[in-house]
Design an enzyme around this catalytic site. Structure first.
Site, mmCIF file in Angstrom:
data_model
loop_
_atom_site.group_PDB
_atom_site.id
_atom_site.type_symbol
_atom_site.label_atom_id
_atom_site.label_comp_id
_atom_site.label_asym_id
_atom_site.label_seq_id
_atom_site.Cartn_x
_atom_site.Cartn_y
_atom_site.Cartn_z
ATOM 1 N N LYS A 1 0.830 -1.534 0.016
ATOM 2 C CA LYS A 1 -0.395 0.104 -0.023
ATOM 3 C C LYS A 1 0.793 1.087 0.293
ATOM 4 C CE LYS A 1 -3.832 2.171 2.266
ATOM 5 N NZ LYS A 1 -3.636 3.934 1.709
ATOM 6 N N ARG B 1 -3.458 8.104 -6.159
ATOM 7 C CA ARG B 1 -4.097 7.346 -6.936
ATOM 8 C C ARG B 1 -4.677 7.876 -8.527
ATOM 9 N NH1 ARG B 1 -8.374 3.201 -5.461
ATOM 10 N NH2 ARG B 1 -8.464 1.948 -7.807
#
EC number: 6.5.1.1
Length: 504
Positions: free
Chosen positions: A212, A217
Protein backbone atom coordinates in the site's frame (compact mmCIF):
# COMPACT_ATOMS: atom_id res chain seq x y z
CA UNK A 1 -42.92 20.95 -16.32
CA UNK A 2 -41.82 20.41 -12.72
CA UNK A 3 -41.00 23.41 -10.55
CA UNK A 4 -37.78 23.94 -8.62
CA UNK A 5 -40.01 24.07 -5.54
CA UNK A 6 -40.59 20.31 -5.90
CA UNK A 7 -36.82 19.69 -5.86
CA UNK A 8 -36.42 21.95 -2.81
CA UNK A 9 -39.22 20.14 -0.99
CA UNK A 10 -37.75 16.74 -1.81
CA UNK A 11 -34.29 17.85 -0.76
CA UNK A 12 -35.72 19.06 2.53
CA UNK A 13 -37.54 15.78 3.09
CA UNK A 14 -34.34 13.84 2.40
CA UNK A 15 -32.37 15.99 4.83
CA UNK A 16 -35.05 15.65 7.53
CA UNK A 17 -34.94 11.86 7.78
CA UNK A 18 -32.24 9.35 8.69
CA UNK A 19 -34.17 6.54 6.99
CA UNK A 20 -32.46 5.39 3.81
CA UNK A 21 -35.74 3.92 2.57
CA UNK A 22 -37.57 7.22 3.12
CA UNK A 23 -34.84 9.13 1.26
CA UNK A 24 -34.99 6.69 -1.63
CA UNK A 25 -38.78 6.82 -1.82
CA UNK A 26 -38.90 10.63 -1.82
CA UNK A 27 -36.32 10.97 -4.58
CA UNK A 28 -37.82 8.19 -6.69
CA UNK A 29 -41.27 9.77 -6.48
CA UNK A 30 -39.96 13.07 -7.85
CA UNK A 31 -37.86 11.42 -10.57
CA UNK A 32 -40.94 9.57 -11.73
CA UNK A 33 -42.80 12.87 -12.35
CA UNK A 34 -40.14 14.52 -14.51
CA UNK A 35 -40.25 15.21 -18.22
CA UNK A 36 -37.38 13.51 -20.09
CA UNK A 37 -35.40 16.74 -20.50
CA UNK A 38 -35.72 17.48 -16.78
CA UNK A 39 -34.20 14.22 -15.56
CA UNK A 40 -30.51 15.11 -15.92
CA UNK A 41 -30.63 18.60 -14.33
CA UNK A 42 -33.00 17.47 -11.58
CA UNK A 43 -30.73 14.54 -10.73
CA UNK A 44 -27.81 16.92 -10.41
CA UNK A 45 -29.83 19.24 -8.18
CA UNK A 46 -31.02 16.38 -5.98
CA UNK A 47 -27.42 15.19 -5.60
CA UNK A 48 -26.44 18.69 -4.53
CA UNK A 49 -24.56 19.50 -7.73
CA UNK A 50 -24.87 22.29 -10.27
CA UNK A 51 -26.21 20.97 -13.59
CA UNK A 52 -23.21 20.96 -15.92
CA UNK A 53 -20.63 21.28 -13.13
CA UNK A 54 -19.05 24.19 -11.30
CA UNK A 55 -19.93 27.73 -12.35
CA UNK A 56 -17.10 29.75 -10.78
CA UNK A 57 -19.32 31.42 -8.19
CA UNK A 58 -18.17 31.72 -4.58
CA UNK A 59 -19.72 32.63 -1.26
CA UNK A 60 -18.43 36.23 -1.39
CA UNK A 61 -20.28 36.91 -4.66
CA UNK A 62 -23.53 35.49 -3.35
CA UNK A 63 -23.22 37.16 0.05
CA UNK A 64 -22.94 40.55 -1.65
CA UNK A 65 -26.32 40.09 -3.35
CA UNK A 66 -29.43 41.39 -1.60
CA UNK A 67 -32.40 40.22 -3.65
CA UNK A 68 -35.99 40.16 -2.47
CA UNK A 69 -37.56 36.71 -2.89
CA UNK A 70 -40.49 36.00 -5.15
CA UNK A 71 -43.82 35.59 -3.33
CA UNK A 72 -44.79 32.36 -5.12
CA UNK A 73 -42.80 29.56 -6.79
CA UNK A 74 -42.59 29.82 -10.57
CA UNK A 75 -39.07 28.69 -11.53
CA UNK A 76 -38.98 25.43 -13.47
CA UNK A 77 -36.11 22.96 -13.40
CA UNK A 78 -35.34 23.81 -17.01
CA UNK A 79 -35.17 27.53 -16.29
CA UNK A 80 -32.78 26.97 -13.40
CA UNK A 81 -30.50 24.79 -15.54
CA UNK A 82 -30.52 27.41 -18.30
CA UNK A 83 -29.74 30.23 -15.86
CA UNK A 84 -26.82 28.31 -14.37
CA UNK A 85 -25.48 27.60 -17.86
CA UNK A 86 -25.71 31.31 -18.64
CA UNK A 87 -23.69 32.19 -15.51
CA UNK A 88 -21.08 29.63 -16.50
CA UNK A 89 -20.69 31.12 -19.98
CA UNK A 90 -19.91 34.63 -18.73
CA UNK A 91 -16.24 35.43 -19.35
CA UNK A 92 -13.98 38.36 -20.10
CA UNK A 93 -13.94 42.02 -19.09
CA UNK A 94 -16.67 42.95 -16.63
CA UNK A 95 -17.57 39.32 -16.11
CA UNK A 96 -17.84 39.76 -12.34
CA UNK A 97 -20.56 42.39 -12.64
CA UNK A 98 -22.41 40.54 -15.39
CA UNK A 99 -22.26 37.30 -13.42
CA UNK A 100 -23.67 39.07 -10.36
CA UNK A 101 -26.50 40.49 -12.47
CA UNK A 102 -27.34 37.05 -13.86
CA UNK A 103 -27.34 35.56 -10.38
CA UNK A 104 -29.54 38.37 -9.10
CA UNK A 105 -32.01 37.63 -11.87
CA UNK A 106 -32.14 33.96 -10.94
CA UNK A 107 -32.49 34.62 -7.21
CA UNK A 108 -35.10 37.31 -7.83
CA UNK A 109 -37.36 34.73 -9.47
CA UNK A 110 -36.92 32.34 -6.53
CA UNK A 111 -38.90 32.13 -3.30
CA UNK A 112 -37.07 32.45 0.03
CA UNK A 113 -36.77 28.67 0.34
CA UNK A 114 -35.56 28.39 -3.24
CA UNK A 115 -33.03 31.18 -2.70
CA UNK A 116 -31.59 29.37 0.30
CA UNK A 117 -31.38 26.15 -1.72
CA UNK A 118 -29.65 27.86 -4.66
CA UNK A 119 -27.13 29.68 -2.49
CA UNK A 120 -26.21 26.46 -0.71
CA UNK A 121 -26.02 24.73 -4.09
CA UNK A 122 -23.59 27.28 -5.55
CA UNK A 123 -21.48 27.18 -2.38
CA UNK A 124 -21.21 23.39 -2.44
CA UNK A 125 -22.98 23.00 0.87
CA UNK A 126 -25.55 20.61 -0.64
CA UNK A 127 -22.97 18.49 -2.45
CA UNK A 128 -22.85 15.18 -0.59
CA UNK A 129 -20.98 12.44 -2.39
CA UNK A 130 -22.41 9.96 0.11
CA UNK A 131 -25.88 10.67 -1.34
CA UNK A 132 -24.81 8.96 -4.55
CA UNK A 133 -25.65 5.53 -3.13
CA UNK A 134 -29.18 6.65 -2.25
CA UNK A 135 -29.53 8.31 -5.65
CA UNK A 136 -28.59 5.07 -7.40
CA UNK A 137 -31.29 3.20 -5.49
CA UNK A 138 -33.84 5.95 -6.17
CA UNK A 139 -33.07 5.97 -9.90
CA UNK A 140 -33.52 2.20 -9.95
CA UNK A 141 -36.85 2.47 -8.16
CA UNK A 142 -38.11 5.23 -10.44
CA UNK A 143 -37.10 3.30 -13.55
CA UNK A 144 -38.39 -0.04 -12.27
CA UNK A 145 -35.01 -1.79 -12.61
CA UNK A 146 -32.60 -3.46 -10.22
CA UNK A 147 -29.99 -1.28 -8.53
CA UNK A 148 -26.99 -3.19 -9.88
CA UNK A 149 -27.39 -2.14 -13.56
CA UNK A 150 -27.72 1.48 -12.42
CA UNK A 151 -24.67 1.18 -10.21
CA UNK A 152 -22.65 -0.34 -13.03
CA UNK A 153 -23.73 2.30 -15.53
CA UNK A 154 -22.76 5.00 -13.05
CA UNK A 155 -19.35 3.41 -12.58
CA UNK A 156 -18.76 3.36 -16.33
CA UNK A 157 -20.16 6.79 -17.13
CA UNK A 158 -18.94 8.59 -14.02
CA UNK A 159 -22.00 10.85 -14.36
CA UNK A 160 -25.10 10.38 -12.24
CA UNK A 161 -27.35 12.65 -14.40
CA UNK A 162 -26.49 10.71 -17.56
CA UNK A 163 -27.15 7.44 -15.73
CA UNK A 164 -30.57 8.63 -14.52
CA UNK A 165 -31.47 9.90 -17.97
CA UNK A 166 -30.69 6.52 -19.53
CA UNK A 167 -32.51 4.56 -16.82
CA UNK A 168 -35.72 6.55 -17.08
CA UNK A 169 -35.56 6.69 -20.87
CA UNK A 170 -34.92 3.05 -21.64
CA UNK A 171 -34.65 1.04 -18.44
CA UNK A 172 -32.25 -1.90 -18.19
CA UNK A 173 -31.64 -2.00 -21.95
CA UNK A 174 -30.44 1.62 -22.02
CA UNK A 175 -28.27 1.10 -18.95
CA UNK A 176 -26.68 -1.94 -20.58
CA UNK A 177 -25.50 0.29 -23.42
CA UNK A 178 -22.90 1.87 -21.15
CA UNK A 179 -19.51 0.36 -21.81
CA UNK A 180 -16.02 1.08 -20.65
CA UNK A 181 -14.87 3.77 -23.04
CA UNK A 182 -11.12 4.21 -23.38
CA UNK A 183 -10.49 7.87 -22.63
CA UNK A 184 -13.45 8.23 -20.24
CA UNK A 185 -12.51 7.55 -16.61
CA UNK A 186 -14.17 4.80 -14.60
CA UNK A 187 -15.13 5.46 -10.98
CA UNK A 188 -12.44 3.66 -8.95
CA UNK A 189 -12.84 0.63 -6.74
CA UNK A 190 -11.97 1.45 -3.14
CA UNK A 191 -10.74 -0.46 -0.11
CA UNK A 192 -12.05 -0.66 3.43
CA UNK A 193 -9.82 -0.93 6.51
CA UNK A 194 -9.09 -4.27 8.16
CA UNK A 195 -8.35 -4.68 11.83
CA UNK A 196 -5.12 -6.54 11.09
CA UNK A 197 -3.42 -8.71 8.48
CA UNK A 198 -4.51 -12.06 9.93
CA UNK A 199 -8.19 -11.11 9.94
CA UNK A 200 -8.01 -9.87 6.34
CA UNK A 201 -6.35 -13.10 5.19
CA UNK A 202 -8.89 -15.24 7.04
CA UNK A 203 -11.83 -13.29 5.64
CA UNK A 204 -10.89 -13.30 1.96
CA UNK A 205 -9.31 -16.69 1.29
CA UNK A 206 -7.32 -16.72 -1.99
CA UNK A 207 -5.76 -13.26 -2.16
CA UNK A 208 -3.17 -10.96 -3.61
CA UNK A 209 -1.15 -9.11 -0.97
CA UNK A 210 0.52 -5.97 -2.31
CA UNK A 211 2.26 -2.87 -1.05
CA UNK A 212 0.00 0.00 0.00
CA UNK A 213 1.93 2.96 -1.32
CA UNK A 214 1.93 6.45 0.14
CA UNK A 215 1.13 7.89 -3.27
CA UNK A 216 -1.71 9.30 -5.34
CA UNK A 217 -4.26 7.16 -7.16
CA UNK A 218 -4.15 7.35 -10.96
CA UNK A 219 -6.07 5.79 -13.81
CA UNK A 220 -4.41 5.83 -17.23
CA UNK A 221 -6.12 5.33 -20.60
CA UNK A 222 -4.38 4.74 -23.89
CA UNK A 223 -5.90 4.36 -27.37
CA UNK A 224 -3.07 3.93 -29.88
CA UNK A 225 -1.00 7.11 -29.24
CA UNK A 226 -3.66 9.06 -27.31
CA UNK A 227 -3.09 8.91 -23.55
CA UNK A 228 -5.13 10.34 -20.67
CA UNK A 229 -4.29 10.32 -16.97
CA UNK A 230 -6.95 10.85 -14.27
CA UNK A 231 -6.94 11.20 -10.50
CA UNK A 232 -9.08 9.36 -7.95
CA UNK A 233 -11.78 12.03 -8.37
CA UNK A 234 -11.70 11.63 -12.19
CA UNK A 235 -9.91 14.96 -12.75
CA UNK A 236 -7.69 14.87 -15.81
CA UNK A 237 -4.02 15.69 -15.13
CA UNK A 238 -2.49 14.51 -18.41
CA UNK A 239 -0.65 17.74 -19.21
CA UNK A 240 1.00 17.80 -15.79
CA UNK A 241 2.54 14.31 -15.99
CA UNK A 242 4.40 13.94 -19.33
CA UNK A 243 6.66 11.21 -17.92
CA UNK A 244 3.63 9.01 -17.21
CA UNK A 245 2.18 9.76 -20.64
CA UNK A 246 5.45 8.76 -22.32
CA UNK A 247 5.73 5.57 -20.28
CA UNK A 248 2.17 4.44 -21.08
CA UNK A 249 2.61 5.31 -24.75
CA UNK A 250 5.61 2.97 -24.79
CA UNK A 251 3.75 -0.10 -23.52
CA UNK A 252 3.39 -3.00 -25.96
CA UNK A 253 -0.32 -2.68 -26.72
CA UNK A 254 -2.83 -0.75 -28.83
CA UNK A 255 -5.24 0.17 -26.06
CA UNK A 256 -5.20 -0.20 -22.30
CA UNK A 257 -6.79 1.10 -19.09
CA UNK A 258 -4.65 0.71 -15.97
CA UNK A 259 -5.36 1.46 -12.32
CA UNK A 260 -2.54 2.29 -9.97
CA UNK A 261 -0.64 4.74 -7.83
CA UNK A 262 2.06 7.25 -8.59
CA UNK A 263 4.59 8.83 -6.31
CA UNK A 264 7.84 10.74 -6.26
CA UNK A 265 10.96 8.99 -4.98
CA UNK A 266 14.09 10.37 -3.41
CA UNK A 267 17.61 9.44 -4.52
CA UNK A 268 17.57 6.31 -2.35
CA UNK A 269 14.33 5.07 -3.90
CA UNK A 270 12.17 5.83 -0.89
CA UNK A 271 8.89 7.74 -1.29
CA UNK A 272 8.96 11.50 -0.92
CA UNK A 273 6.28 13.14 1.23
CA UNK A 274 2.78 12.74 -0.15
CA UNK A 275 2.37 16.50 -0.54
CA UNK A 276 5.26 16.60 -3.00
CA UNK A 277 3.60 13.98 -5.18
CA UNK A 278 0.29 15.85 -5.14
CA UNK A 279 2.10 19.11 -5.88
CA UNK A 280 3.14 17.73 -9.25
CA UNK A 281 -0.47 17.54 -10.40
CA UNK A 282 -0.59 21.31 -10.62
CA UNK A 283 3.07 22.07 -11.25
CA UNK A 284 3.95 24.76 -13.77
CA UNK A 285 7.18 22.97 -14.63
CA UNK A 286 6.15 19.34 -15.11
CA UNK A 287 9.76 18.17 -15.09
CA UNK A 288 10.61 19.56 -11.68
CA UNK A 289 9.90 16.25 -9.89
CA UNK A 290 9.55 12.93 -11.69
CA UNK A 291 6.69 10.60 -10.81
CA UNK A 292 6.91 6.81 -10.89
CA UNK A 293 3.82 4.68 -11.62
CA UNK A 294 2.98 1.43 -9.87
CA UNK A 295 0.00 -0.35 -11.45
CA UNK A 296 -2.14 -2.89 -9.63
CA UNK A 297 -5.06 -3.53 -12.01
CA UNK A 298 -5.85 -3.76 -15.71
CA UNK A 299 -9.41 -2.90 -16.74
CA UNK A 300 -9.06 -3.08 -20.51
CA UNK A 301 -6.47 -4.45 -22.92
CA UNK A 302 -6.42 -4.31 -26.72
CA UNK A 303 -10.15 -4.03 -27.28
CA UNK A 304 -11.24 -6.35 -24.48
CA UNK A 305 -12.93 -5.07 -21.31
CA UNK A 306 -11.78 -6.93 -18.19
CA UNK A 307 -13.90 -5.34 -15.45
CA UNK A 308 -16.07 -8.40 -14.88
CA UNK A 309 -13.24 -10.91 -14.87
CA UNK A 310 -11.77 -12.16 -11.58
CA UNK A 311 -8.83 -10.17 -10.26
CA UNK A 312 -6.48 -13.09 -10.94
CA UNK A 313 -7.22 -12.80 -14.69
CA UNK A 314 -6.88 -9.02 -14.66
CA UNK A 315 -3.49 -9.45 -13.01
CA UNK A 316 -2.43 -11.82 -15.79
CA UNK A 317 -3.27 -9.09 -18.29
CA UNK A 318 -1.39 -6.55 -16.19
CA UNK A 319 1.67 -8.79 -16.20
CA UNK A 320 1.54 -9.06 -20.00
CA UNK A 321 1.34 -5.33 -20.64
CA UNK A 322 3.14 -3.63 -17.73
CA UNK A 323 5.21 -6.19 -15.84
CA UNK A 324 8.04 -3.71 -15.20
CA UNK A 325 5.65 -1.28 -13.53
CA UNK A 326 3.60 -3.59 -11.33
CA UNK A 327 3.22 -2.81 -7.66
CA UNK A 328 5.18 -5.25 -5.45
CA UNK A 329 2.80 -8.09 -4.65
CA UNK A 330 2.58 -11.79 -3.80
CA UNK A 331 -0.28 -14.04 -4.92
CA UNK A 332 -1.79 -16.55 -2.51
CA UNK A 333 0.87 -16.17 0.18
CA UNK A 334 0.74 -18.01 3.46
CA UNK A 335 0.43 -16.01 6.66
CA UNK A 336 4.20 -15.95 7.18
CA UNK A 337 5.00 -14.66 3.68
CA UNK A 338 2.21 -12.08 3.90
CA UNK A 339 3.65 -10.82 7.19
CA UNK A 340 7.09 -10.59 5.59
CA UNK A 341 5.67 -8.50 2.74
CA UNK A 342 3.96 -6.23 5.26
CA UNK A 343 7.28 -5.65 7.03
CA UNK A 344 9.06 -5.11 3.70
CA UNK A 345 6.51 -2.45 2.71
CA UNK A 346 6.96 -0.58 5.98
CA UNK A 347 10.77 -0.82 5.74
CA UNK A 348 10.60 0.68 2.24
CA UNK A 349 8.71 3.69 3.60
CA UNK A 350 5.20 2.70 2.52
CA UNK A 351 1.95 2.58 4.50
CA UNK A 352 1.27 -1.15 4.77
CA UNK A 353 -0.39 -3.66 2.46
CA UNK A 354 -3.58 -4.24 0.53
CA UNK A 355 -5.25 -7.64 0.68
CA UNK A 356 -7.48 -8.37 -2.34
CA UNK A 357 -9.82 -11.23 -3.18
CA UNK A 358 -8.46 -12.91 -6.31
CA UNK A 359 -11.96 -13.94 -7.36
CA UNK A 360 -13.45 -10.43 -7.18
CA UNK A 361 -14.65 -8.36 -10.14
CA UNK A 362 -13.92 -4.63 -10.36
CA UNK A 363 -16.65 -2.50 -8.77
CA UNK A 364 -16.66 1.19 -7.90
CA UNK A 365 -16.85 2.37 -4.32
CA UNK A 366 -16.71 0.40 -1.09
CA UNK A 367 -19.47 -2.08 -1.92
CA UNK A 368 -18.50 -5.38 -0.37
CA UNK A 369 -15.18 -6.09 1.30
CA UNK A 370 -13.12 -7.50 -1.56
CA UNK A 371 -10.23 -5.05 -1.01
CA UNK A 372 -8.93 -4.51 2.52
CA UNK A 373 -6.16 -2.14 3.61
CA UNK A 374 -3.88 -3.01 6.50
CA UNK A 375 -1.73 -0.38 8.22
CA UNK A 376 0.21 -0.49 11.47
CA UNK A 377 -1.59 2.49 13.00
CA UNK A 378 -5.24 3.49 13.14
CA UNK A 379 -6.03 6.20 10.61
CA UNK A 380 -9.25 7.62 9.25
CA UNK A 381 -10.03 9.91 6.32
CA UNK A 382 -12.55 12.42 7.65
CA UNK A 383 -14.33 15.52 6.33
CA UNK A 384 -13.46 18.94 7.76
CA UNK A 385 -16.75 20.51 8.85
CA UNK A 386 -15.48 23.65 10.58
CA UNK A 387 -12.50 25.23 12.31
CA UNK A 388 -12.28 27.31 15.47
CA UNK A 389 -10.11 30.38 15.88
CA UNK A 390 -7.00 29.59 17.91
CA UNK A 391 -5.81 30.99 21.23
CA UNK A 392 -2.39 32.00 22.55
CA UNK A 393 0.31 31.23 20.02
CA UNK A 394 -2.39 30.27 17.51
CA UNK A 395 -4.40 33.48 17.89
CA UNK A 396 -5.39 34.78 14.47
CA UNK A 397 -5.23 31.31 12.90
CA UNK A 398 -8.01 28.84 12.18
CA UNK A 399 -6.99 25.88 14.29
CA UNK A 400 -9.23 23.34 16.05
CA UNK A 401 -10.89 21.19 13.36
CA UNK A 402 -14.40 19.73 13.53
CA UNK A 403 -14.27 16.30 11.92
CA UNK A 404 -17.07 14.29 10.33
CA UNK A 405 -17.49 10.76 8.99
CA UNK A 406 -19.41 9.97 5.80
CA UNK A 407 -23.07 9.07 6.25
CA UNK A 408 -23.65 5.98 4.05
CA UNK A 409 -27.37 6.84 3.96
CA UNK A 410 -26.73 10.10 2.14
CA UNK A 411 -26.96 12.63 4.93
CA UNK A 412 -24.36 15.26 5.74
CA UNK A 413 -21.12 14.08 7.39
CA UNK A 414 -21.63 13.04 11.00
CA UNK A 415 -19.40 14.80 13.50
CA UNK A 416 -17.15 12.46 15.49
CA UNK A 417 -14.62 14.77 17.13
CA UNK A 418 -12.28 17.74 17.10
CA UNK A 419 -8.52 18.12 17.04
CA UNK A 420 -5.81 20.75 16.72
CA UNK A 421 -2.95 18.32 17.29
CA UNK A 422 -0.48 17.75 14.48
CA UNK A 423 -1.12 21.13 12.87
CA UNK A 424 2.19 22.72 11.94
CA UNK A 425 2.65 26.46 11.51
CA UNK A 426 2.57 25.89 7.76
CA UNK A 427 -0.77 24.06 7.96
CA UNK A 428 -2.24 26.70 10.25
CA UNK A 429 -1.34 29.42 7.75
CA UNK A 430 -2.75 27.35 4.88
CA UNK A 431 -6.02 26.66 6.71
CA UNK A 432 -6.51 30.30 7.59
CA UNK A 433 -6.05 31.34 3.96
CA UNK A 434 -7.98 28.46 2.37
CA UNK A 435 -10.96 27.85 4.64
CA UNK A 436 -12.76 31.17 3.96
CA UNK A 437 -13.07 30.08 0.33
CA UNK A 438 -15.21 27.17 1.49
CA UNK A 439 -17.04 29.10 4.19
CA UNK A 440 -20.81 28.71 4.46
CA UNK A 441 -21.28 30.79 7.64
CA UNK A 442 -19.51 31.68 10.87
CA UNK A 443 -20.01 32.75 14.45
CA UNK A 444 -17.68 34.45 16.93
CA UNK A 445 -15.53 31.35 17.40
CA UNK A 446 -16.00 29.10 14.40
CA UNK A 447 -15.92 29.15 10.60
CA UNK A 448 -18.19 26.49 9.08
CA UNK A 449 -17.22 24.94 5.75
CA UNK A 450 -18.81 23.23 2.80
CA UNK A 451 -18.00 19.53 3.31
CA UNK A 452 -15.30 19.17 0.66
CA UNK A 453 -11.89 18.88 2.36
CA UNK A 454 -10.69 15.48 3.53
CA UNK A 455 -8.01 15.14 6.20
CA UNK A 456 -6.24 11.99 7.32
CA UNK A 457 -6.00 11.64 11.09
CA UNK A 458 -4.15 9.19 13.29
CA UNK A 459 -5.94 8.16 16.44
CA UNK A 460 -5.60 5.96 19.47
CA UNK A 461 -9.05 4.49 18.91
CA UNK A 462 -12.66 5.50 19.43
CA UNK A 463 -15.04 5.41 22.35
CA UNK A 464 -18.80 5.45 22.82
CA UNK A 465 -19.98 9.00 23.42
CA UNK A 466 -23.22 10.98 23.59
CA UNK A 467 -21.38 14.20 22.80
CA UNK A 468 -21.59 13.71 19.05
CA UNK A 469 -24.57 12.55 16.95
CA UNK A 470 -22.85 9.40 15.70
CA UNK A 471 -22.60 8.00 19.22
CA UNK A 472 -18.81 7.72 19.01
CA UNK A 473 -15.86 10.03 19.59
CA UNK A 474 -12.24 9.93 18.46
CA UNK A 475 -9.51 9.32 21.05
CA UNK A 476 -6.17 11.14 20.77
CA UNK A 477 -6.83 12.28 17.21
CA UNK A 478 -3.92 13.95 15.42
CA UNK A 479 -3.78 15.45 11.94
CA UNK A 480 -1.48 13.53 9.68
CA UNK A 481 -2.08 15.33 6.38
CA UNK A 482 -4.72 16.69 4.07
CA UNK A 483 -5.86 14.48 1.18
CA UNK A 484 -6.43 16.70 -1.89
CA UNK A 485 -6.75 13.51 -3.95
CA UNK A 486 -9.95 12.57 -2.12
CA UNK A 487 -13.41 14.09 -1.87
CA UNK A 488 -16.14 13.72 0.74
CA UNK A 489 -17.49 10.62 -1.00
CA UNK A 490 -14.13 8.92 -0.36
CA UNK A 491 -14.09 9.67 3.38
CA UNK A 492 -14.49 6.84 5.89
CA UNK A 493 -18.06 6.13 6.91
CA UNK A 494 -19.58 6.38 10.36
CA UNK A 495 -19.87 2.59 10.18
CA UNK A 496 -16.10 2.31 9.81
CA UNK A 497 -15.63 4.58 12.83
CA UNK A 498 -18.09 2.58 14.93
CA UNK A 499 -16.34 -0.59 13.82
CA UNK A 500 -13.28 0.59 15.76
CA UNK A 501 -15.15 0.48 19.07
CA UNK A 502 -13.76 -2.13 21.48
CA UNK A 503 -15.52 -5.36 20.64
CA UNK A 504 -16.95 -3.77 17.47
Amino acid sequence: MVLLAAVVATSGAVAATRSRRAKTTAIAELLGRLDPDEVAPATALLAGELPGGRAGVGWSTLAALAVDPAPEPSLTIGQVAAAIAEVRRIRGAGSGQRRAEALAGLLGAATAAEQEFLVRLFCGELRQGALEGVMVEAIAAAAGVAAEPVRRAFMLSGRLPATAEAALRGGAAALAEFRLEVGRPVRPMLASPAEDLDSALAELGAVSVEYKLDGARIQVHRDVDEVHVYTRTLREITRHVPELVGLVRGLDCRSVVLDGETLALDDSGRPRPFQETMGRFGAQNPRELLLHPYFFDCLHLDGRDLLDLPLRERLDALERVASRHRIPAVLSPGAERAAELFDEALSAGHEGVMVKDLDSAYAAGRRGRAWRKVKPEHTLDLVVLAAEWGHGRRRGFLSNLHLGARDPDGGPPIMVGKTFKGLTDELLAWQTAEFPRLETHRDDWTVYLAPELVVEVELGGVQASTRYPGGVALRFARVRRYRPDKDAASADSIEAVRGMLPGG
